[in-house]
Design an enzyme around this catalytic site. Structure first.
Site, PDB file in Angstrom:
ATOM      1  N   SER A   1       0.856  -1.192   0.000  1.00  0.00           N
ATOM      2  CA  SER A   1       0.000   0.000   0.000  1.00  0.00           C
ATOM      3  C   SER A   1       0.886   1.234   0.000  1.00  0.00           C
ATOM      4  O   SER A   1       2.047   1.168   0.444  1.00  0.00           O
ATOM      5  CB  SER A   1      -0.873   0.009   1.261  1.00  0.00           C
ATOM      6  OG  SER A   1      -1.509   1.257   1.430  1.00  0.00           O
TER       7      SER A   1
ATOM      8  N   TYR B   1      -1.674  -1.426   9.996  1.00  0.00           N
ATOM      9  CA  TYR B   1      -1.773  -1.572   8.536  1.00  0.00           C
ATOM     10  C   TYR B   1      -0.482  -1.081   7.869  1.00  0.00           C
ATOM     11  O   TYR B   1       0.122  -1.795   7.058  1.00  0.00           O
ATOM     12  CB  TYR B   1      -2.992  -0.776   8.046  1.00  0.00           C
ATOM     13  CG  TYR B   1      -3.265  -0.852   6.572  1.00  0.00           C
ATOM     14  CD1 TYR B   1      -3.962  -1.924   6.025  1.00  0.00           C
ATOM     15  CD2 TYR B   1      -2.837   0.162   5.712  1.00  0.00           C
ATOM     16  CE1 TYR B   1      -4.231  -1.989   4.670  1.00  0.00           C
ATOM     17  CE2 TYR B   1      -3.106   0.110   4.362  1.00  0.00           C
ATOM     18  CZ  TYR B   1      -3.797  -0.965   3.842  1.00  0.00           C
ATOM     19  OH  TYR B   1      -4.060  -1.022   2.492  1.00  0.00           O
TER      20      TYR B   1
HETATM   21  P1  NAD Z   1     -11.696  -5.455  -0.017  1.00  0.00           P
HETATM   22  O1  NAD Z   1     -12.080  -5.348   1.416  1.00  0.00           O
HETATM   23  O2  NAD Z   1     -12.645  -4.954  -1.055  1.00  0.00           O
HETATM   24  O3  NAD Z   1     -11.316  -6.962  -0.379  1.00  0.00           O
HETATM   25  C1  NAD Z   1     -10.500  -7.730   0.475  1.00  0.00           C
HETATM   26  C2  NAD Z   1     -10.595  -9.175   0.076  1.00  0.00           C
HETATM   27  O4  NAD Z   1      -9.767  -9.934   0.963  1.00  0.00           O
HETATM   28  C3  NAD Z   1     -11.994  -9.758   0.196  1.00  0.00           C
HETATM   29  O5  NAD Z   1     -12.229 -10.674  -0.852  1.00  0.00           O
HETATM   30  C4  NAD Z   1     -11.958 -10.488   1.544  1.00  0.00           C
HETATM   31  O6  NAD Z   1     -12.890 -11.548   1.626  1.00  0.00           O
HETATM   32  C5  NAD Z   1     -10.528 -11.009   1.513  1.00  0.00           C
HETATM   33  N1  NAD Z   1      -9.970 -11.364   2.828  1.00  0.00           N
HETATM   34  C6  NAD Z   1      -9.893 -10.602   3.959  1.00  0.00           C
HETATM   35  N2  NAD Z   1      -9.322 -11.293   4.943  1.00  0.00           N
HETATM   36  C7  NAD Z   1      -9.010 -12.519   4.437  1.00  0.00           C
HETATM   37  C8  NAD Z   1      -8.398 -13.683   4.972  1.00  0.00           C
HETATM   38  N3  NAD Z   1      -7.989 -13.722   6.251  1.00  0.00           N
HETATM   39  N4  NAD Z   1      -8.234 -14.747   4.172  1.00  0.00           N
HETATM   40  C9  NAD Z   1      -8.644 -14.724   2.878  1.00  0.00           C
HETATM   41  N5  NAD Z   1      -9.245 -13.650   2.320  1.00  0.00           N
HETATM   42  C10 NAD Z   1      -9.423 -12.563   3.096  1.00  0.00           C
HETATM   43  O7  NAD Z   1     -10.293  -4.678  -0.108  1.00  0.00           O
HETATM   44  P2  NAD Z   1      -9.463  -4.162  -1.388  1.00  0.00           P
HETATM   45  O8  NAD Z   1      -9.547  -2.690  -1.415  1.00  0.00           O
HETATM   46  O9  NAD Z   1      -9.846  -4.932  -2.596  1.00  0.00           O
HETATM   47  O10 NAD Z   1      -7.991  -4.529  -0.917  1.00  0.00           O
HETATM   48  C11 NAD Z   1      -7.206  -5.541  -1.525  1.00  0.00           C
HETATM   49  C12 NAD Z   1      -5.763  -5.333  -1.101  1.00  0.00           C
HETATM   50  O11 NAD Z   1      -5.312  -4.074  -1.587  1.00  0.00           O
HETATM   51  C13 NAD Z   1      -5.550  -5.306   0.421  1.00  0.00           C
HETATM   52  O12 NAD Z   1      -4.333  -5.941   0.747  1.00  0.00           O
HETATM   53  C14 NAD Z   1      -5.462  -3.826   0.720  1.00  0.00           C
HETATM   54  O13 NAD Z   1      -4.738  -3.547   1.891  1.00  0.00           O
HETATM   55  C15 NAD Z   1      -4.743  -3.329  -0.527  1.00  0.00           C
HETATM   56  N6  NAD Z   1      -4.915  -1.893  -0.772  1.00  0.00           N
HETATM   57  C16 NAD Z   1      -6.132  -1.399  -1.107  1.00  0.00           C
HETATM   58  C17 NAD Z   1      -6.255  -0.027  -1.348  1.00  0.00           C
HETATM   59  C18 NAD Z   1      -7.567   0.597  -1.757  1.00  0.00           C
HETATM   60  O14 NAD Z   1      -7.632   1.835  -1.798  1.00  0.00           O
HETATM   61  N7  NAD Z   1      -8.607  -0.165  -2.064  1.00  0.00           N
HETATM   62  C19 NAD Z   1      -5.139   0.806  -1.219  1.00  0.00           C
HETATM   63  C20 NAD Z   1      -3.919   0.246  -0.849  1.00  0.00           C
HETATM   64  C21 NAD Z   1      -3.809  -1.107  -0.637  1.00  0.00           C
END
Ligand code: NAD
Length: 263
Positions: free
Chosen positions: A155, A168
């Site tokens: 991130s 985080y």
């Molecule tokens: P989201 O909440 O929409 O999706 C997260 C996914 O991870 C879901 O499918 C959930 O079921 C799954 N998950 C959570 N805990 C789990 C576990 N213990 N085992 C298996 N699956 C699990 O989030 P997102 O925005 O799609 O984020 C995806 C990745 O991108 C994450 O690592 C997040 O930190 C990173 N990220 C997202 C953003 C953003 O702005 N959306 C920015 C920086 C980093």
């Protein structure tokens, strides 16, 4: 693409035909987008989260779109479940070429208010989960002689401090460091390991802050491009790292953050 003749070197390709990709946490948000895009480029994809019903639903959607997908439930925090995810992938598709460690969560609390249980929940998912996923996939890649790709979703919060999400940020910084060490350990097998650092892209993980107009405006103002990102734009970065086009990149991180951390 244009048909050209007598090109003096191989033209880089993003084609993933014949490759097998696991994307953890791919039943929604960024992971679902990655699964769809990797499938569109020819990879057989494994959709994962902790719910088999959700995995089956998203896999069915991808199959209906014309891709090839199966769903396998696993909690990335649990070694046996991650090992099982990789083993079932090999049983079904024969191998693993691309492992995207994407599953992640965040808990918003000040350092002084966060409980040890909350800290552990974030670090176990966001850092331990990446270690377990990468290690399980790399073992199979090495055993099968596959010059695979490990792609770890960090991130922008792994590059700079951000108030109220210490666990985080610490986990995501750890993911960058872990990717560098894995690059050094896996390089001799032709396996690359890289991290991607997204900025804000609207998904379930950030619905709450982005719903507050003042916070949303602050987030957008911090970006050089003066906007949030899109799921397809992040999937494009993962596609690049999954493809032959990124063959000389390992131990790197790509800030896919609309220029949030460049100043
Ligand atoms: P989201 O909440 O929409 O999706 C997260 C996914 O991870 C879901 O499918 C959930 O079921 C799954 N998950 C959570 N805990 C789990 C576990 N213990 N085992 C298996 N699956 C699990 O989030 P997102 O925005 O799609 O984020 C995806 C990745 O991108 C994450 O690592 C997040 O930190 C990173 N990220 C997202 C953003 C953003 O702005 N959306 C920015 C920086 C980093």
């Amino acid at each position: 693409m244009v048909e050209m003749k007598n090109i003096p070197f191989p033209i880089p390709t993003f084609d993933l035909t014949g490759k097998v990709a696991i994307i953890t946490g791919s039943t929604k948000g960024l992971g679902e987008g990655m699964a769809i895009v990797l499938a569109a480029y020819g990879a057989k994809v494994v959709v994962n989260s902790r719910s088999q019903a959700d995995c089956d639903q998203v896999a069915a959607n991808i199959n209906n779109m014309g891709g090839t997908a199966i769903g396998i439930k696993a909690d990335v925090r649990v070694k046996e479940e991650i090992d099982d995810l990789v083993a079932k992938t090999v049983q079904h598709f024969g191998k693993v070429d691309i492992m995207v460690n994407n599953a992640g969560i965040g808990i918003t609390k000040r350092v002084t208010e966060m409980t040890v249980e909350e800290w552990d929940e974030v670090v176990d998912t966001d850092l331990r989960g990446v270690f377990l996923g990468a290690a399980a996939a790399a073992k199979v890649m090495i055993a099968q002689g596959i010059q695979g790709r490990i792609i770890n979703i960090s991130s922008a919060g792994g590059l700079v401090g951000t108030k109220n999400i210490a666990a985080y940020c610490a986990s995501k910084a750890g993911v960058i460091s872990l990717s560098k060490t894995m690059a050094m350990e896996f390089g001799k097998y032709g396996i690359t390991a890289n991290a991607v650092c997204p900025g804000y892209i609207p998904t379930a993980i950030n619905t709450k802050p982005l719903e507050i107009p003042r916070v949303r405006e602050q987030i957008i103002n911090k970006t050089a491009l003066k906007r949030l990102g899109r799921i397809d734009e992040l999937a494009a970065v993962v596609l690049f790292l999954a493809s032959d086009a990124s063959s000389i990149i390992t131990g790197a991180y790509i800030a896919a953050d609309m220029g949030t951390t460049c100043n």
